[in-house]
Design an enzyme around this catalytic site. Structure first.
Site, PDB file in Angstrom:
ATOM      1  N   GLY A  40       0.792  -1.083  -0.424  1.00 28.88           N
ATOM      2  CA  GLY A  40       0.004   0.244  -0.183  1.00 28.88           C
ATOM      3  C   GLY A  40       0.997   1.428  -0.034  1.00 28.88           C
ATOM      4  O   GLY A  40       1.797   1.787   0.484  1.00 28.88           O
ATOM      5  N   ARG A  76       1.117  -5.448  -5.700  1.00 28.47           N
ATOM      6  CA  ARG A  76       2.183  -6.376  -4.240  1.00 28.47           C
ATOM      7  C   ARG A  76       1.835  -7.287  -5.454  1.00 28.47           C
ATOM      8  O   ARG A  76       1.209  -7.308  -5.654  1.00 28.47           O
ATOM      9  CB  ARG A  76      -0.106  -6.893  -3.041  1.00 28.47           C
ATOM     10  CG  ARG A  76      -0.532  -5.354  -2.270  1.00 28.47           C
ATOM     11  CD  ARG A  76      -1.323  -6.170  -1.814  1.00 28.47           C
ATOM     12  NE  ARG A  76      -1.540  -4.359  -0.931  1.00 28.47           N
ATOM     13  CZ  ARG A  76      -1.227  -3.666  -0.146  1.00 28.47           C
ATOM     14  NH1 ARG A  76      -0.326  -4.246   0.839  1.00 28.47           N
ATOM     15  NH2 ARG A  76      -2.791  -2.853   0.500  1.00 28.47           N
ATOM     16  N   CYS A  77       2.718  -8.448  -5.230  1.00 28.26           N
ATOM     17  CA  CYS A  77       3.664  -9.018  -6.077  1.00 28.26           C
ATOM     18  C   CYS A  77       3.097 -10.671  -5.641  1.00 28.26           C
ATOM     19  O   CYS A  77       3.690 -11.046  -4.816  1.00 28.26           O
ATOM     20  CB  CYS A  77       4.610  -8.495  -6.662  1.00 28.26           C
ATOM     21  SG  CYS A  77       5.458  -9.659  -7.872  1.00 28.26           S
ATOM     22  N   GLY A 108       6.115  -2.232   3.433  1.00 27.85           N
ATOM     23  CA  GLY A 108       5.705  -2.926   5.234  1.00 27.85           C
ATOM     24  C   GLY A 108       6.435  -4.422   4.538  1.00 27.85           C
ATOM     25  O   GLY A 108       7.004  -4.945   4.090  1.00 27.85           O
ATOM     26  N   ASP A 109       5.427  -5.384   5.748  1.00 27.90           N
ATOM     27  CA  ASP A 109       5.682  -6.529   6.351  1.00 27.90           C
ATOM     28  C   ASP A 109       6.105  -7.084   5.023  1.00 27.90           C
ATOM     29  O   ASP A 109       7.487  -8.421   4.779  1.00 27.90           O
ATOM     30  CB  ASP A 109       4.767  -7.079   7.583  1.00 27.90           C
ATOM     31  CG  ASP A 109       3.665  -7.132   7.058  1.00 27.90           C
ATOM     32  OD1 ASP A 109       3.395  -6.690   6.418  1.00 27.90           O
ATOM     33  OD2 ASP A 109       2.903  -7.972   7.671  1.00 27.90           O
ATOM     34  N   SER A 138       6.279  -6.871   1.624  1.00 27.24           N
ATOM     35  CA  SER A 138       7.292  -6.255   1.107  1.00 27.24           C
ATOM     36  C   SER A 138       8.721  -6.239   1.660  1.00 27.24           C
ATOM     37  O   SER A 138       9.618  -7.010   1.071  1.00 27.24           O
ATOM     38  CB  SER A 138       7.478  -4.624   0.830  1.00 27.24           C
ATOM     39  OG  SER A 138       6.403  -4.164   0.819  1.00 27.24           O
ATOM     40  N   THR A 163       4.712   1.797   5.806  1.00 30.13           N
ATOM     41  CA  THR A 163       3.618   1.615   5.835  1.00 30.13           C
ATOM     42  C   THR A 163       2.307   3.064   6.452  1.00 30.13           C
ATOM     43  O   THR A 163       3.072   3.377   7.391  1.00 30.13           O
ATOM     44  CB  THR A 163       3.017   0.553   5.995  1.00 30.13           C
ATOM     45  OG1 THR A 163       1.807  -0.189   7.035  1.00 30.13           O
ATOM     46  CG2 THR A 163       3.986  -0.060   7.009  1.00 30.13           C
ATOM     47  N   ILE A 164       1.504   3.255   6.447  1.00 28.35           N
ATOM     48  CA  ILE A 164       0.621   3.838   7.116  1.00 28.35           C
ATOM     49  C   ILE A 164       0.042   3.417   9.204  1.00 28.35           C
ATOM     50  O   ILE A 164      -0.177   3.681   9.831  1.00 28.35           O
ATOM     51  CB  ILE A 164      -1.056   4.440   6.475  1.00 28.35           C
ATOM     52  CG1 ILE A 164      -1.782   3.954   7.029  1.00 28.35           C
ATOM     53  CG2 ILE A 164      -0.787   5.624   4.886  1.00 28.35           C
ATOM     54  CD1 ILE A 164      -3.532   4.272   5.816  1.00 28.35           C
ATOM     55  N   ASP A 165       0.015   2.162   8.659  1.00 32.19           N
ATOM     56  CA  ASP A 165      -0.069   1.185   9.609  1.00 32.19           C
ATOM     57  C   ASP A 165       0.606   1.354  10.635  1.00 32.19           C
ATOM     58  O   ASP A 165      -0.480   0.757  12.055  1.00 32.19           O
ATOM     59  CB  ASP A 165      -0.199  -0.109   9.217  1.00 32.19           C
ATOM     60  CG  ASP A 165      -1.445  -0.352   7.897  1.00 32.19           C
ATOM     61  OD1 ASP A 165      -2.717   0.131   7.663  1.00 32.19           O
ATOM     62  OD2 ASP A 165      -1.455  -1.461   7.685  1.00 32.19           O
ATOM     63  N   ASP A 168       2.657  -1.108  11.869  1.00 32.20           N
ATOM     64  CA  ASP A 168       2.150  -2.562  12.346  1.00 32.20           C
ATOM     65  C   ASP A 168       3.559  -3.417  12.339  1.00 32.20           C
ATOM     66  O   ASP A 168       3.510  -3.468  11.830  1.00 32.20           O
ATOM     67  CB  ASP A 168       1.289  -3.250  11.522  1.00 32.20           C
ATOM     68  CG  ASP A 168       1.709  -3.048  10.073  1.00 32.20           C
ATOM     69  OD1 ASP A 168       2.289  -2.718   9.923  1.00 32.20           O
ATOM     70  OD2 ASP A 168       0.412  -4.137   9.981  1.00 32.20           O
ATOM     71  N   GLY A 197      -5.517   0.452   9.693  1.00 34.13           N
ATOM     72  CA  GLY A 197      -4.451   0.324  10.378  1.00 34.13           C
ATOM     73  C   GLY A 197      -4.166  -1.172  10.393  1.00 34.13           C
ATOM     74  O   GLY A 197      -3.838  -2.161  11.052  1.00 34.13           O
ATOM     75  N   ARG A 198      -5.215  -1.577   9.116  1.00 31.72           N
ATOM     76  CA  ARG A 198      -5.084  -3.036   9.247  1.00 31.72           C
ATOM     77  C   ARG A 198      -5.290  -4.098  10.924  1.00 31.72           C
ATOM     78  O   ARG A 198      -5.946  -3.926  11.329  1.00 31.72           O
ATOM     79  CB  ARG A 198      -3.955  -3.911   8.616  1.00 31.72           C
ATOM     80  CG  ARG A 198      -4.118  -4.804   7.373  1.00 31.72           C
ATOM     81  CD  ARG A 198      -2.476  -5.208   6.865  1.00 31.72           C
ATOM     82  NE  ARG A 198      -1.254  -5.116   7.395  1.00 31.72           N
ATOM     83  CZ  ARG A 198      -0.133  -5.308   6.685  1.00 31.72           C
ATOM     84  NH1 ARG A 198      -0.740  -6.901   5.840  1.00 31.72           N
ATOM     85  NH2 ARG A 198       0.909  -5.885   7.333  1.00 31.72           N
ATOM     86  N   GLU A 213     -14.461   9.798  22.632  1.00 29.44           N
ATOM     87  CA  GLU A 213     -15.368   8.918  24.133  1.00 29.44           C
ATOM     88  C   GLU A 213     -14.792   7.376  23.535  1.00 29.44           C
ATOM     89  O   GLU A 213     -14.769   6.714  24.774  1.00 29.44           O
ATOM     90  CB  GLU A 213     -16.727   9.427  24.136  1.00 29.44           C
ATOM     91  CG  GLU A 213     -16.894  11.008  24.476  1.00 29.44           C
ATOM     92  CD  GLU A 213     -16.638  11.930  23.305  1.00 29.44           C
ATOM     93  OE1 GLU A 213     -16.469  11.110  22.127  1.00 29.44           O
ATOM     94  OE2 GLU A 213     -17.032  12.830  23.839  1.00 29.44           O
ATOM     95  N   GLN A 273      -6.511   8.357   3.960  1.00 29.75           N
ATOM     96  CA  GLN A 273      -5.456   8.149   4.710  1.00 29.75           C
ATOM     97  C   GLN A 273      -3.806   8.269   4.117  1.00 29.75           C
ATOM     98  O   GLN A 273      -3.266   8.306   5.104  1.00 29.75           O
ATOM     99  CB  GLN A 273      -5.222   7.052   6.001  1.00 29.75           C
ATOM    100  CG  GLN A 273      -6.859   7.576   6.832  1.00 29.75           C
ATOM    101  CD  GLN A 273      -7.224   6.431   7.250  1.00 29.75           C
ATOM    102  OE1 GLN A 273      -6.631   6.022   8.689  1.00 29.75           O
ATOM    103  NE2 GLN A 273      -8.216   6.403   6.716  1.00 29.75           N
ATOM    104  N   ARG A 274      -4.332   7.839   2.943  1.00 28.98           N
ATOM    105  CA  ARG A 274      -2.891   7.541   2.058  1.00 28.98           C
ATOM    106  C   ARG A 274      -2.329   8.320   0.854  1.00 28.98           C
ATOM    107  O   ARG A 274      -1.291   8.001   0.425  1.00 28.98           O
ATOM    108  CB  ARG A 274      -3.066   5.800   1.638  1.00 28.98           C
ATOM    109  CG  ARG A 274      -3.518   4.292   2.320  1.00 28.98           C
ATOM    110  CD  ARG A 274      -2.775   3.573   1.770  1.00 28.98           C
ATOM    111  NE  ARG A 274      -3.295   2.907   0.681  1.00 28.98           N
ATOM    112  CZ  ARG A 274      -3.277   1.677   0.342  1.00 28.98           C
ATOM    113  NH1 ARG A 274      -3.923   0.910   1.119  1.00 28.98           N
ATOM    114  NH2 ARG A 274      -4.007   1.761  -1.316  1.00 28.98           N
TER     115      ARG A 274
HETATM  116  O1  F6P Z   1      -1.705  -1.468   4.478  1.00 34.24           O
HETATM  117  C1  F6P Z   1      -1.932  -0.527   4.711  1.00 34.24           C
HETATM  118  C2  F6P Z   1      -3.314  -0.119   3.988  1.00 34.24           C
HETATM  119  O2  F6P Z   1      -3.524   0.962   3.544  1.00 34.24           O
HETATM  120  C3  F6P Z   1      -4.109  -1.255   5.654  1.00 34.24           C
HETATM  121  O3  F6P Z   1      -4.552  -0.100   6.167  1.00 34.24           O
HETATM  122  C4  F6P Z   1      -5.433  -0.947   4.797  1.00 34.24           C
HETATM  123  O4  F6P Z   1      -5.988  -2.867   5.329  1.00 34.24           O
HETATM  124  C5  F6P Z   1      -4.489  -2.076   3.109  1.00 34.24           C
HETATM  125  O5  F6P Z   1      -3.595  -1.170   2.994  1.00 34.24           O
HETATM  126  C6  F6P Z   1      -5.904  -1.887   1.516  1.00 34.24           C
HETATM  127  O6  F6P Z   1      -5.034  -2.546   1.014  1.00 34.24           O
HETATM  128  P1  F6P Z   1      -5.151  -2.376  -0.457  1.00 34.24           P
HETATM  129  O7  F6P Z   1      -4.553  -0.698  -1.032  1.00 34.24           O
HETATM  130  O8  F6P Z   1      -4.767  -3.480  -1.350  1.00 34.24           O
HETATM  131  O9  F6P Z   1      -7.112  -2.152  -0.946  1.00 34.24           O
END
Ligand code: F6P
Length: 377
Positions: free
Chosen positions: A12, A79-80, A110-111, A113, A133-135, A137, A178-179, A195, A286-287
């Site tokens: 992502g 993603r490959c 991210g992980d 990759s 990665t934004i997550d 994680d 955030g996965r 809240e 967010q991305r």
């Molecule tokens: O890993 C980043 C992320 O934006 C996650 O927060 C989200 O679940 C996922 O990628 C969405 O992936 P895609 O681009 O394959 O829809």
């Protein structure tokens, strides 16, 4: 002989990926290293395009400087699936050395990759990972590139949502990404004074959310915000609560396999708390944001360090390097330990409980509304 490095973005996209590419390009050029930009993640290494320039082309710092604060990723990403195939990996490693003469590879992702990079390391390719990665994680690092920007996007959006919630005296459910990591949700909740927060790290129960919201409403807060991390829905004790029956009874058709969502939660709250409620999914906003100062600076330092590592350091056998943040500073560790470290970073349960139990102290305005019996729909 002049060295050649390659760089790619994978998984992502995340804000700051372009800034990291610029940083690598600038420092590589200063060090006399040729830099090749690989397009569409690991796909660009499969040699599938008829025109090679579609996959791999030289990046000069002056030609990439303009992308520093560009949204998305200039190199494209993907993603490959083929990268799980051992034969494909063998061929890619051979091509990198013999066909492209690439002496080192910078992977921003991210992980997944990182695991791809580790597979290349095992085949003798020198790799450095930058956690894009934004997550947030990846447990080995305090921050991933893009996380700070994503949080800022969410905080900005939730502040706007809370303003309209206040105007209408109605609660709002906001879903963030955030996965399986609740960091974006937690930080957003803390920064906005939400809240209720729901994250994958903690089991939750819809009946507690209803109870908490009813309490807030009774105290005059009919505008509470519920922040939910995208993959926390399945962790709710949903089997225990007849939400499908409730919604169907009220004319909202839900099939047996429909997963629970923010929209469903808003409907449930409407009937259980007797108040209009709304839902927003912040999703890909967010991305696609411009990187914050934090992410831009992190990208600069990470790119610089990546070139240094490829030029001057030798990793352990079958290993590479992963760049991260520790105690607020950019550092590097073993790629293998970064890619395979699956224990989650400790989750701050105390903070989570505090957010979800902080009492609401009614203001003068709220007391007037309560007295007038006016906080409900
Ligand atoms: O890993 C980043 C992320 O934006 C996650 O927060 C989200 O679940 C996922 O990628 C969405 O992936 P895609 O681009 O394959 O829809």
């Amino acid at each position: 002989m002049r060295k050649t490095f390659g760089i790619l973005t994978s998984g992502g996209d995340s804000p700051g990926m372009n800034a990291a590419v610029v940083s690598v390009a600038r420092y590589a050029e200063q060090c006399g290293v040729k830099l090749m930009g690989i397009r569409r993640g690991y796909n660009g290494l499969l040699g599938k395009s008829e025109n090679e320039l579609n996959d791999i082309r030289q990046l000069r710092s002056e030609t990439v400087l303009d992308i520093l604060d560009m949204r998305g990723t200039y190199l494209r990403t993907a993603r490959c699936e083929e990268f799980f195939d051992e034969d494909v990996l063998d061929k890619v490693a051979e091509d990198l050395e013999k066909k492209h003469h690439i002496d080192g590879l910078v992977i921003i992702g991210g992980d997944g990759s990182y695991r791809g990079a580790l597979d290349l390391c095992k085949r003798g390719v020198r790799c450095v990972g930058i956690p894009g990665t934004i997550d947030n994680d990846l447990p080995y690092t305090e921050a991933t590139l893009g996380y700070d920007t994503a949080v800022n996007v969410c905080v900005d959006a939730v502040r706007s949502i809370r303003a309209t919630s206040r105007s209408h005296d109605r609660p709002h459910v906001v879903e963030v990404m955030g996965r399986r990591c609740g960091d974006i949700a937690m930080r957003t909740a803390i920064a906005t004074g939400a809240e209720i927060v729901i994250v994958p790290e903690m089991k939750w129960d819809l009946r507690d959310v209803i109870r908490r919201l009813n309490e807030q409403i009774t105290n005059g807060n009919a505008r509470a915000t519920v922040i939910v991390c995208e993959n926390a829905w399945e962790d709710g004790n949903m089997a225990e609560y007849p939400w499908r029956e409730l919604l169907c009874k009220n004319g909202i058709c839900v099939h047996g396999d429909t997963p629970f969502s923010s929209r469903h939660m808003a409907h449930v709250l409407k009937y259980e708390c007797d108040i209009e409620a709304r839902a927003t999914v912040l999703g890909y906003t967010q991305r696609g944001a411009i990187p914050t100062a934090y992410d831009s600076a992190f990208a600069f330092e990470a790119g610089h360090l990546a070139v240094e590592l490829l030029l001057n350091e030798t990793p352990a056998e079958n290993d590479g390097f992963a760049i991260g943040v520790r105690d607020g500073r950019v550092f590097h560790s073993s790629l293998r330990s970064a890619a395979l470290k699956i224990d989650p970073r400790p989750f701050n349960e105390k903070l989570y409980n505090t957010i979800n139990t902080l009492p609401y102290l009614p203001r003068e305005d709220d007391l007037i509304l309560i007295a007038a019996g006016n906080v409900k729909k």
